[in-house]
Design an enzyme around this catalytic site. Structure first.
Site, PDB file in Angstrom:
ATOM      1  N   GLU A  22       0.797  -1.221   0.000  1.00 17.52           N
ATOM      2  CA  GLU A  22       0.000   0.000   0.000  1.00 17.52           C
ATOM      3  C   GLU A  22       0.839   1.285   0.000  1.00 17.52           C
ATOM      4  O   GLU A  22       0.843   2.069   0.957  1.00 17.52           O
ATOM      5  CB  GLU A  22      -0.959  -0.007   1.188  1.00 17.52           C
ATOM      6  CG  GLU A  22      -1.973  -1.119   1.103  1.00 17.52           C
ATOM      7  CD  GLU A  22      -3.004  -1.135   2.207  1.00 17.52           C
ATOM      8  OE1 GLU A  22      -4.008  -1.854   2.051  1.00 17.52           O
ATOM      9  OE2 GLU A  22      -2.808  -0.435   3.225  1.00 17.52           O
TER      10      GLU A  22
ATOM     11  N   GLU B 168      -5.012  -8.259  -0.775  1.00 14.67           N
ATOM     12  CA  GLU B 168      -5.437  -7.986   0.590  1.00 14.67           C
ATOM     13  C   GLU B 168      -6.804  -7.328   0.622  1.00 14.67           C
ATOM     14  O   GLU B 168      -7.087  -6.407  -0.156  1.00 14.67           O
ATOM     15  CB  GLU B 168      -4.448  -7.075   1.312  1.00 14.67           C
ATOM     16  CG  GLU B 168      -4.798  -6.879   2.780  1.00 14.67           C
ATOM     17  CD  GLU B 168      -3.949  -5.818   3.458  1.00 14.67           C
ATOM     18  OE1 GLU B 168      -2.707  -5.907   3.367  1.00 14.67           O
ATOM     19  OE2 GLU B 168      -4.524  -4.904   4.068  1.00 14.67           O
TER      20      GLU B 168
END
Length: 566
Positions: free
Chosen positions: A183, A272
């Site tokens: 991320e 995810e």
């Protein structure tokens, strides 16, 4: 991903609430309002046609994250529940682990990763931060201590990723891939990357990494993070998997036309998510768990991801409860993971034959798997019709509803490719059958060899393409082999032949049966990857010992046809 939204956990850090971010960026897709659902009397849906011959993406698997530093390691029995494929198991075939920030942290998740590999699971890794010595701070908006990787440390960071890869491999865990950054666009507590920085690293440094490279793992599948990679030939050449997270991503943003246009030879993974929330003990919330079933369906059908990976594997809002038992959310995943095994291919199916009914289908060799989600408040009579293959006989099936969890049901019967079933109110069902009249398995095993299939050579185009990647250490090595069908028709059953250099001997393998262990070797398909669609790539490989030679085979044939080696 932030460590947790479910109360403090020893060793975890707190960060900006994911729910607050989702409120800002847009609402998470939710179930239809109750007023739009079918009533209590039940209904009939339009037939769902399953086109066995219309193949889409190859499935790499389903799985979740283990992070011992933040939430503690899985116990031995929990590993069996997570990665086993029998009754009462999740059937996960993918495990995600973190990359330690220093070599002292490399072994934290090793025990779980080793057992996962022993059970045939694919393991990949994502870093949250580089080593502290490689980081510099800067001001990003209101954040005065934002972190980024110094450009002068790019090469050292690539070596750090290599060091972790080598450590895991030397300890029995050959990583399938490693990510550049978790991320990079939601990095309040870890390391930020801009798209320019990501592309530059991929172009200049990722080529030295000794396993597959994944990027960018945007927290919300933000296409502006991955578009520059796809649009830069040099960067794209050094990345193997486009990874993405789906926090708050609307279903309308699931498709990715640019990847379809420019991602040939690359993989597309969802690496995810938790969905639809991380509320305490929401893992067993019902019928809310059915939202997870629809979410997986959309990820496979609308987004055409090849992998679906949850956040924490064991958590009160995850697939496994803290007591090690499978949750209702876990049941949603198990309906896919236990039966849609790595190497299976999604095939065309009528995705939405009735309001709040979702159907997807998959094929591995002669095995066909259908997963149907019924979010209505009443039962639905659903007909499934197979085209493109002959199918009659027994259909194994499993059910999850308010009172049952991946419960095996009495066998059904398919006649002339047609099956009509009653989908109970608010339920998910998985159906497993076989085409061409063979007997369906009760629980499809991941690597059980099957009798020799009818072997057909590739037709049209050039010879098959093979990419052979060796990772060696001391007296051993692993070899990963990508086989691409460059022809215009499917390869139905295959044998890859090659000669191992003197002194090398295969000790174990995946994706094929290998015989003999040295010299002139034949690698024959297993059940789930017997068919290679035109343009499709499958991965197989093996671990071997060596007396010193690290030479690679120089020639390969597939079904007797000489391959192009890249």
């Amino acid at each position: 991903m932030t460590q947790d939204q479910n109360g403090p956990v020893s060793g975890e850090r707190r960060t900006l609430s994911r729910r607050a971010v989702l409120t800002t960026v847009g609402a998470v897709p939710v179930a239809a309002a109750a007023g739009t659902l079918l009533g209590a009397t039940g209904a009939s849906a339009a037939p769902a046609t399953i086109n066995v011959s219309a193949q889409r993406q190859t499935i790499k698997g389903y799985g979740a994250m283990a992070h011992a530093a933040w939430i503690g390691d899985l116990t031995a029995s929990q590993r069996e529940t997570a990665f086993g494929t029998g009754e009462g198991r999740l059937g996960f075939s993918i495990l995600r682990i973190p990359v330690g920030e220093s070599s002292a942290d490399f072994g934290r998740d090793l025990a779980t990763a080793k057992r996962a590999v022993e059970l045939g699971v694919t393991v990949f890794a994502s870093p949250w931060n580089p080593p502290a010595s490689m980081i510099e701070t800067f001001t990003r908006g209101s954040q005065t201590n934002a972190k980024r990787l110094r450009y002068s440390s790019y090469a050292a960071y690539a070596q750090h990723l290599n060091d972790f890869t080598t450590y895991m491999r030397n300890n029995g865990v050959p990583l399938y891939s490693i990510s550049v950054q978790n991320e990079p666009d939601y990095a309040h507590d870890w390391t930020w990357w801009t798209t320019t920085e990501m592309v530059r690293f991929l172009k200049e440094n990722a080529g030295s990494i000794s396993t597959r490279v994944m990027a960018p793992e945007s927290f919300q599948y933000v296409k502006s993070m991955s578009d520059p990679i796809l649009n830069d030939a040099a960067a794209l050449a050094n990345v193997d998997i486009i990874g993405a997270h789906l926090y708050g991503t609307s279903y309308s943003n699931f498709p990715y036309p640019l990847f379809k246009q420019k991602g040939a030879g690359k993989e597309l993974w969802m690496t995810e998510v938790y969905y639809p929330n991380s509320n305490a003990n929401s893992g067993d919330a019902w019928p809310e768990a059915l939202d997870v079933g629809e979410h997986i369906h959309r990820a496979m059908v609308d987004a055409e991801f090849q992998a679906y990976v949850w956040w924490y594997l064991r958590r009160s809002y995850g697939p496994m409860r803290e007591d090690g038992q499978i949750s209702k959310r876990g049941a949603m995943m198990a309906h896919f993971a236990r039966f849609v095994r790595p190497g299976y291919t999604r095939i065309d199916a009528t995705a939405n034959p009735a309001s709040n009914v979702y159907v997807s289908a998959y094929r591995g060799g002669d095995t066909v798997v259908i997963v149907a989600v019924n979010k209505n408040t009443s039962s639905v009579s659903q007909q499934f019709t197979l085209s493109g293959a002959t199918a009659s006989g027994s259909v194994s099936n499993w059910l999850t509803d308010a009172s049952r969890t991946v419960a095996p049901q009495n066998a059904l019967t398919m006649s002339n490719g047609s099956l009509t079933v009653t989908l109970p109110a608010r339920s998910i069902m998985t159906f497993v059958t076989s085409v061409n009249g063979t007997t369906p398995p009760t629980t499809p095993p991941p690597t059980t060899p099957t009798p020799t299939p009818t072997v057909t050579p590739p037709a049209g185009g050039t010879g098959p393409r093979v990419a052979y990647t060796m990772n060696s250490w001391g007296t051993g090595f692993t070899a990963s082999i990508d086989i691409t069908n460059t022809g215009t028709s499917a390869i139905n059953g295959w044998t890859l032949a090659f000669t191992l250099p003197s002194g090398q001997s295969i000790t174990s393998g995946w994706g094929a049966t290998y015989s003999p262990s040295s010299g002139q070797v034949s690698a024959r398909n297993v059940d789930y990857n017997a068919t290679i669609a035109p343009g499709a790539t499958i991965n197989v490989g093996f671990q071997a010992t060596t007396s010193g030679s690290t030479a690679e085979p120089t020639a390969f044939t597939l079904n007797g046809v000489a391959c192009t080696v890249v």
